[in-house]
Design a protein around this motif. Structure first.
Motif, PDB file in Angstrom:
ATOM      1  N   GLN A 282       0.805  -1.218   0.000  1.00  0.00           N
ATOM      2  CA  GLN A 282       0.000   0.000   0.000  1.00  0.00           C
ATOM      3  C   GLN A 282       0.839   1.269   0.000  1.00  0.00           C
ATOM      4  OE1 GLN A 282      -3.491   0.028  -0.228  1.00  0.00           O
ATOM      5  NE2 GLN A 282      -3.105  -2.136  -0.666  1.00  0.00           N
ATOM      6  N   TYR A 283       1.966   1.235   0.708  1.00  0.00           N
ATOM      7  CA  TYR A 283       2.784   2.447   0.844  1.00  0.00           C
ATOM      8  C   TYR A 283       4.090   2.382   0.059  1.00  0.00           C
ATOM      9  CZ  TYR A 283      -0.371   3.712   4.678  1.00  0.00           C
ATOM     10  OH  TYR A 283      -1.474   4.040   5.431  1.00  0.00           O
ATOM     11  N   GLN A 284       4.355   1.244  -0.570  1.00  0.00           N
ATOM     12  CA  GLN A 284       5.575   1.068  -1.351  1.00  0.00           C
ATOM     13  C   GLN A 284       6.828   1.385  -0.516  1.00  0.00           C
ATOM     14  OE1 GLN A 284       6.014  -0.255  -4.688  1.00  0.00           O
ATOM     15  NE2 GLN A 284       4.043  -0.970  -3.914  1.00  0.00           N
ATOM     16  N   VAL A 285       6.904   0.702   0.646  1.00  0.00           N
ATOM     17  CA  VAL A 285       8.060   0.834   1.531  1.00  0.00           C
ATOM     18  C   VAL A 285       8.533  -0.567   1.912  1.00  0.00           C
ATOM     19  CG1 VAL A 285       7.333   3.063   2.475  1.00  0.00           C
ATOM     20  CG2 VAL A 285       6.576   0.938   3.577  1.00  0.00           C
ATOM     21  N   GLN A 286       9.691  -0.630   2.565  1.00  0.00           N
ATOM     22  CA  GLN A 286      10.202  -1.896   3.088  1.00  0.00           C
ATOM     23  C   GLN A 286      10.005  -1.925   4.596  1.00  0.00           C
ATOM     24  OE1 GLN A 286      14.282  -2.178   1.706  1.00  0.00           O
ATOM     25  NE2 GLN A 286      13.659  -3.466   0.000  1.00  0.00           N
ATOM     26  N   ILE A 287       9.438  -3.022   5.093  1.00  0.00           N
ATOM     27  CA  ILE A 287       9.193  -3.175   6.527  1.00  0.00           C
ATOM     28  C   ILE A 287       9.858  -4.454   7.006  1.00  0.00           C
ATOM     29  CG2 ILE A 287       7.430  -3.544   8.295  1.00  0.00           C
ATOM     30  CD1 ILE A 287       5.597  -1.731   6.731  1.00  0.00           C
ATOM     31  N   SER A 288      10.632  -4.338   8.066  1.00  0.00           N
ATOM     32  CA  SER A 288      11.332  -5.487   8.643  1.00  0.00           C
ATOM     33  C   SER A 288      10.755  -5.779  10.025  1.00  0.00           C
ATOM     34  CB  SER A 288      12.831  -5.185   8.738  1.00  0.00           C
ATOM     35  OG  SER A 288      13.512  -6.224   9.398  1.00  0.00           O
ATOM     36  N   LEU A 289      10.420  -7.059  10.270  1.00  0.00           N
ATOM     37  CA  LEU A 289       9.902  -7.481  11.573  1.00  0.00           C
ATOM     38  C   LEU A 289      10.985  -8.184  12.370  1.00  0.00           C
ATOM     39  CD1 LEU A 289       6.399  -9.050  10.754  1.00  0.00           C
ATOM     40  CD2 LEU A 289       6.859  -6.828  11.797  1.00  0.00           C
ATOM     41  N   ALA A 290      11.024  -7.895  13.647  1.00  0.00           N
ATOM     42  CA  ALA A 290      11.934  -8.654  14.525  1.00  0.00           C
ATOM     43  C   ALA A 290      11.513 -10.116  14.482  1.00  0.00           C
ATOM     44  CB  ALA A 290      11.863  -8.115  15.947  1.00  0.00           C
ATOM     45  N   PRO A 291      12.481 -11.065  14.540  1.00  0.00           N
ATOM     46  CA  PRO A 291      12.159 -12.494  14.417  1.00  0.00           C
ATOM     47  C   PRO A 291      11.081 -12.967  15.392  1.00  0.00           C
ATOM     48  CG  PRO A 291      14.529 -12.151  14.305  1.00  0.00           C
ATOM     49  CD  PRO A 291      13.934 -10.835  14.655  1.00  0.00           C
ATOM     50  N   GLU A 292      11.079 -12.428  16.612  1.00  0.00           N
ATOM     51  CA  GLU A 292      10.116 -12.899  17.608  1.00  0.00           C
ATOM     52  C   GLU A 292       8.685 -12.430  17.320  1.00  0.00           C
ATOM     53  OE1 GLU A 292      12.164  -9.213  19.423  1.00  0.00           O
ATOM     54  OE2 GLU A 292      12.688 -10.937  18.165  1.00  0.00           O
ATOM     55  N   LEU A 293       8.525 -11.524  16.333  1.00  0.00           N
ATOM     56  CA  LEU A 293       7.185 -11.017  16.010  1.00  0.00           C
ATOM     57  C   LEU A 293       6.557 -11.716  14.802  1.00  0.00           C
ATOM     58  CD1 LEU A 293       7.772  -7.165  16.460  1.00  0.00           C
ATOM     59  CD2 LEU A 293       6.596  -8.721  18.029  1.00  0.00           C
ATOM     60  N   GLN A 294       7.315 -12.561  14.137  1.00  0.00           N
ATOM     61  CA  GLN A 294       6.836 -13.161  12.896  1.00  0.00           C
ATOM     62  C   GLN A 294       5.499 -13.884  13.068  1.00  0.00           C
ATOM     63  OE1 GLN A 294       8.140 -12.923   9.798  1.00  0.00           O
ATOM     64  NE2 GLN A 294       9.795 -11.603  10.498  1.00  0.00           N
ATOM     65  N   ASN A 295       5.323 -14.588  14.168  1.00  0.00           N
ATOM     66  CA  ASN A 295       4.117 -15.390  14.358  1.00  0.00           C
ATOM     67  C   ASN A 295       3.039 -14.695  15.186  1.00  0.00           C
ATOM     68  OD1 ASN A 295       5.212 -17.581  12.896  1.00  0.00           O
ATOM     69  ND2 ASN A 295       6.333 -18.264  14.716  1.00  0.00           N
ATOM     70  N   HIS A 296       3.279 -13.455  15.594  1.00  0.00           N
ATOM     71  CA  HIS A 296       2.261 -12.709  16.326  1.00  0.00           C
ATOM     72  C   HIS A 296       1.096 -12.375  15.388  1.00  0.00           C
ATOM     73  CE1 HIS A 296       4.514 -11.294  20.141  1.00  0.00           C
ATOM     74  NE2 HIS A 296       5.081 -12.399  19.669  1.00  0.00           N
ATOM     75  N   ARG A 297      -0.100 -12.301  15.941  1.00  0.00           N
ATOM     76  CA  ARG A 297      -1.290 -12.046  15.124  1.00  0.00           C
ATOM     77  C   ARG A 297      -1.921 -10.711  15.501  1.00  0.00           C
ATOM     78  NH1 ARG A 297      -3.066 -16.320  12.107  1.00  0.00           N
ATOM     79  NH2 ARG A 297      -1.853 -18.234  12.413  1.00  0.00           N
ATOM     80  N   PHE A 298      -2.491 -10.083  14.476  1.00  0.00           N
ATOM     81  CA  PHE A 298      -3.057  -8.748  14.660  1.00  0.00           C
ATOM     82  C   PHE A 298      -4.571  -8.769  14.498  1.00  0.00           C
ATOM     83  CE2 PHE A 298      -4.290  -4.627  12.600  1.00  0.00           C
ATOM     84  CZ  PHE A 298      -4.182  -3.846  13.738  1.00  0.00           C
ATOM     85  N   TYR A 299      -5.260  -8.178  15.467  1.00  0.00           N
ATOM     86  CA  TYR A 299      -6.705  -8.002  15.406  1.00  0.00           C
ATOM     87  C   TYR A 299      -6.976  -6.491  15.418  1.00  0.00           C
ATOM     88  CZ  TYR A 299      -7.007 -12.914  16.855  1.00  0.00           C
ATOM     89  OH  TYR A 299      -6.881 -14.282  16.927  1.00  0.00           O
ATOM     90  N   GLY A 300      -7.630  -6.012  14.390  1.00  0.00           N
ATOM     91  CA  GLY A 300      -7.930  -4.585  14.372  1.00  0.00           C
ATOM     92  C   GLY A 300      -8.162  -4.057  12.970  1.00  0.00           C
ATOM     93  N   HIS A 301      -8.352  -2.742  12.878  1.00  0.00           N
ATOM     94  CA  HIS A 301      -8.624  -2.067  11.606  1.00  0.00           C
ATOM     95  C   HIS A 301      -7.500  -1.080  11.308  1.00  0.00           C
ATOM     96  CE1 HIS A 301     -12.817  -3.534  11.818  1.00  0.00           C
ATOM     97  NE2 HIS A 301     -12.721  -3.247  13.102  1.00  0.00           N
ATOM     98  N   LEU A 302      -7.112  -1.019  10.054  1.00  0.00           N
ATOM     99  CA  LEU A 302      -6.130  -0.032   9.610  1.00  0.00           C
ATOM    100  C   LEU A 302      -6.689   0.716   8.402  1.00  0.00           C
ATOM    101  CD1 LEU A 302      -2.742  -2.015   9.794  1.00  0.00           C
ATOM    102  CD2 LEU A 302      -3.630  -0.346  11.440  1.00  0.00           C
ATOM    103  N   ASN A 303      -6.579   2.029   8.444  1.00  0.00           N
ATOM    104  CA  ASN A 303      -7.015   2.856   7.329  1.00  0.00           C
ATOM    105  C   ASN A 303      -5.786   3.217   6.498  1.00  0.00           C
ATOM    106  OD1 ASN A 303      -7.976   4.773   5.558  1.00  0.00           O
ATOM    107  ND2 ASN A 303      -9.209   5.851   7.074  1.00  0.00           N
ATOM    108  N   MET A 304      -5.652   2.558   5.356  1.00  0.00           N
ATOM    109  CA  MET A 304      -4.470   2.767   4.525  1.00  0.00           C
ATOM    110  C   MET A 304      -4.517   4.078   3.744  1.00  0.00           C
ATOM    111  SD  MET A 304      -2.617   0.058   5.106  1.00  0.00           S
ATOM    112  CE  MET A 304      -2.687  -1.698   5.561  1.00  0.00           C
ATOM    113  N   ASN A 305      -5.578   4.860   3.949  1.00  0.00           N
ATOM    114  CA  ASN A 305      -5.627   6.190   3.342  1.00  0.00           C
ATOM    115  C   ASN A 305      -4.852   7.195   4.188  1.00  0.00           C
ATOM    116  OD1 ASN A 305      -7.504   5.595   1.105  1.00  0.00           O
ATOM    117  ND2 ASN A 305      -8.962   5.210   2.752  1.00  0.00           N
ATOM    118  N   ASN A 306      -4.611   6.846   5.450  1.00  0.00           N
ATOM    119  CA  ASN A 306      -3.808   7.719   6.309  1.00  0.00           C
ATOM    120  C   ASN A 306      -2.341   7.639   5.917  1.00  0.00           C
ATOM    121  OD1 ASN A 306      -6.111   8.387   7.802  1.00  0.00           O
ATOM    122  ND2 ASN A 306      -5.811   6.693   9.232  1.00  0.00           N
ATOM    123  N   ASP A 307      -1.549   8.574   6.387  1.00  0.00           N
ATOM    124  CA  ASP A 307      -0.121   8.505   6.071  1.00  0.00           C
ATOM    125  C   ASP A 307       0.520   7.342   6.838  1.00  0.00           C
ATOM    126  OD1 ASP A 307       1.188   9.522   8.651  1.00  0.00           O
ATOM    127  OD2 ASP A 307      -0.186  11.152   8.188  1.00  0.00           O
TER     128      ASP A 307
END
Length: 334
Positions: A282-307
């Motif tokens: 959506q933002y054409q960027v690179q995002i790196s996750l710490a190894p311990e976060l790879q299997n964490h799950r996200f519940y929620g809403h994100l508005n990709m129209n925001n910056d």
């Protein structure tokens, strides 16, 4: 009358401005067919060569000195004007030839950029922007960021053909006699009337077609072989471009793409790695996750129209994580 003779006849009528509306339409119809292009070029060349280049007499204003002319004559305002009709006639013929040359040039230039014989339109959405488009047949398209849709100004022939680079949501107008086909590299999606999401970013390993309503056929061409899958509502076809494999899965949350088409993403226990991939697309960027976060799950809403910063803050607040910008990428850590 043969088309060659008809073209020559209509050409003469065109030059002398004696074409009726019907004859003029027929004349340009013959030009657009392109069958007699060589003959038309010869006609144009002949007209140009045979147009006399008469001296430009009578064109010099009385108040300027004129060579080989007595001053008294030059100052005689009431002197009878010279006849300009022949020159005007020749100028009109030259103008007609030039106009016809230009018309043919622009027509051919447009034709070379055609899909199915009609001029081509290209709509591009830049990073973080979305575009909503209505195609000539009534089909509605929601174009995601960093995507490009190419389509004709008018659909002609047996199919309604468009091409997509990136991601879009389609609501295809129903037309059983003219299937709607979307080309994305080696993948073609064929529909009659339905709503679905198609994600085909060039730098993404998979091409995904997620069906909300209706029925679609997805085909993949590789190594001279074509693989096809037909899916119905709440199913997804994935094509792995690297492994050249196609798979079909059930996708109960397909209706979520009705919100995603306008940038509202709803996550229900989605792996954080997948959320990061969505952010990257959506933002054409690179995002790196710490190894311990790879299997964490996200519940929620994100508005990709925001910056991006606002979106990252919300994500990290919910996940109780931190983020920082490190060079050209964003890093999310515990």
């Amino acid at each position: 009358m043969e088309e060659k003779e008809e073209l020559a006849h209509l050409y003469q009528l065109y030059l002398s401005n004696r074409c009726t509306a019907e004859e003029l339409n027929r004349f340009f119809s013959l030009i657009q067919k392109g069958k007699e292009a060589d003959q038309l070029q010869n006609l144009l060349s002949t007209t140009w060569d045979q147009t006399p280049m008469a001296p430009e007499t009578g064109l010099i204003p009385y108040f300027l000195p004129q060579a080989n002319q007595p001053k008294t004559a030059a100052m005689n305002h009431s002197a009878a004007p010279r006849k300009l009709y022949p020159m005007l006639r020749y100028a009109a013929a030259i103008a007609a030839v030039l106009l016809l040359f230009c018309g043919i040039y622009f027509y051919r230039a447009e034709l070379q950029q055609s899909i199915g014989g009609a001029a081509k339109m290209e709509i591009t959405s830049v990073t973080s922007s979305r575009r909503q488009i209505q195609l000539p047949d009534g089909t509605k398209v929601w174009l995601s960021p960093h995507s490009k849709l190419t389509y004709p100004t008018a659909f002609e022939g047996a199919h309604r053909l468009v091409s997509l680079e990136g991601e879009a949501f389609f609501e295809v107008a129903y037309d059983a006699e003219h299937p709607f086909i979307i080309k994305s590299g080696q993948v073609s999606t064929r529909v009659l009337g339905t709503s679905f999401s198609l994600s085909a970013y060039a730098d993404q390993e998979d091409i995904n077609v997620t069906l909300v309503t209706g029925k679609v056929a997805v085909s993949f061409d590789a190594n001279g072989k074509t693989t096809e899958a037909i899916i119905t509502a709440n199913q997804r076809v994935s094509v792995n471009k690297k492994e050249e494999k196609m798979s079909t899965i059930n996708f109960p949350d397909a209706k979520d793409f009705l919100d995603r088409r306008i940038g509202l993403f709803d996550y229900k226990g989605t792996p954080l790695a997948e959320v990061a991939e969505d952010l990257e697309m959506q933002y054409q960027v690179q995002i790196s996750l710490a190894p311990e976060l790879q299997n964490h799950r996200f519940y929620g809403h994100l508005n990709m129209n925001n910056d991006l910063v606002q979106t990252l803050k919300k994500l990290c607040t919910v996940m109780e994580t931190n983020w920082e910008k490190d060079g050209g990428q964003y890093v999310i850590t515990k």
